[in-house]
Design a protein around this motif. Structure first.
Motif, mmCIF file in Angstrom:
data_model
loop_
_atom_site.group_PDB
_atom_site.id
_atom_site.type_symbol
_atom_site.label_atom_id
_atom_site.label_comp_id
_atom_site.label_asym_id
_atom_site.label_seq_id
_atom_site.Cartn_x
_atom_site.Cartn_y
_atom_site.Cartn_z
ATOM 1 N N HIS A 29 -2.167 -6.197 -8.208
ATOM 2 C CA HIS A 29 -1.649 -4.912 -8.678
ATOM 3 C C HIS A 29 -0.157 -4.940 -8.986
ATOM 4 C CE1 HIS A 29 -5.249 -3.858 -6.209
ATOM 5 N NE2 HIS A 29 -5.549 -3.301 -7.367
ATOM 6 N N SER A 31 2.365 -4.942 -7.023
ATOM 7 C CA SER A 31 3.096 -3.993 -6.188
ATOM 8 C C SER A 31 3.477 -4.714 -4.910
ATOM 9 C CB SER A 31 2.230 -2.771 -5.881
ATOM 10 O OG SER A 31 1.064 -3.167 -5.185
ATOM 11 N N GLU A 47 9.002 0.538 -1.120
ATOM 12 C CA GLU A 47 7.836 0.194 -1.926
ATOM 13 C C GLU A 47 8.323 -0.236 -3.310
ATOM 14 O OE1 GLU A 47 4.434 0.519 -1.034
ATOM 15 O OE2 GLU A 47 5.143 0.901 1.012
ATOM 16 N N GLN A 49 7.201 -1.700 -7.389
ATOM 17 C CA GLN A 49 6.232 -1.956 -8.453
ATOM 18 C C GLN A 49 6.867 -3.003 -9.359
ATOM 19 O OE1 GLN A 49 3.106 -0.506 -8.488
ATOM 20 N NE2 GLN A 49 2.721 -2.095 -9.996
#
Length: 80
Positions: A29, A31, A47, A49
């Motif tokens: 993904h 991420s 977090e 991305q």
């Protein structure tokens, strides 16, 4: 789409001026989590991305592949 529990994450580390930066990367993904520990031991997580160029970016920024155990011990507070 893969289940989250079936993903084998990749881990990277870089040391810069007394600080350590760890990256946990979900290669499916794109991420992950960035864990930064400054020279005083203060930890910050965020977090992330990523895009498809993440592998080239990590190489250019001199990140080295590391074992996931180190990342997870530090993230859980069991190691520095």
């Amino acid at each position: 789409m893969s289940k989250k529990s079936n993903i084998v994450h990749l881990y990277f580390k870089k040391e810069i001026g007394g600080s350590k930066i760890y990256i946990k990367l979900d290669p499916v993904h794109l991420s992950g989590i960035e864990l930064t520990i400054n020279e005083h031991g203060v930890r910050q997580t965020r977090e992330m991305q990523f895009d498809e160029a993440i592998y080239e970016d990590l190489k250019m920024d001199s990140f080295a592949a590391v074992n996931g155990m180190e990342f997870n011990l530090i993230l859980s507070g069991l190691a520095n």
